[in-house]
Design a protein around this motif. Sequence first.
Motif, PDB file in Angstrom:
ATOM      1  N   TRP A 120       0.840  -1.204   0.000  1.00 40.79           N
ATOM      2  CA  TRP A 120       0.000   0.000   0.000  1.00 40.79           C
ATOM      3  C   TRP A 120       0.873   1.252   0.000  1.00 40.79           C
ATOM      4  O   TRP A 120       0.573   2.229  -0.696  1.00 40.79           O
ATOM      5  N   THR A 121       1.958   1.237   0.757  1.00 36.89           N
ATOM      6  CA  THR A 121       2.887   2.374   0.785  1.00 36.89           C
ATOM      7  C   THR A 121       3.499   2.592  -0.590  1.00 36.89           C
ATOM      8  O   THR A 121       3.618   3.734  -1.060  1.00 36.89           O
ATOM      9  N   GLU A 159       0.932   4.195  -2.873  1.00 30.38           N
ATOM     10  CA  GLU A 159       0.818   5.635  -2.580  1.00 30.38           C
ATOM     11  C   GLU A 159       1.973   6.412  -3.214  1.00 30.38           C
ATOM     12  O   GLU A 159       1.768   7.473  -3.809  1.00 30.38           O
ATOM     13  N   LEU A 175      -7.939   6.271  -1.264  1.00 30.74           N
ATOM     14  CA  LEU A 175      -6.930   6.575  -2.288  1.00 30.74           C
ATOM     15  C   LEU A 175      -7.573   7.325  -3.453  1.00 30.74           C
ATOM     16  O   LEU A 175      -7.043   8.338  -3.927  1.00 30.74           O
TER      17      LEU A 175
END
Length: 85
Positions: free
Chosen positions: A19-20, A23, A64
Amino acid sequence: TAARVRHLDALSLKIPQTWTTVEALVLETQRAASTEAARLLVDLREIAVRNEAKPEFTRRLGALRDRHAWKIAFMKLLADRRLRS
């Protein structure tokens, strides 16, 4: 395929890091980065379905999408891959 299962198994061990990465990729301006982010999101969705964690995935995807809604090309990549919250 067996290779896909192995890939998802390996990725499932590092979901927070993935997920990081997503992003960070979305913040880049290159189309290749956005394409890679969308590819990783497809993988994360598949893992979420396998792990019965779809609501958490949907929540994170929605957040997001909200943060990056102005990125029309990225939103199209998500729509093309049926990544909707």
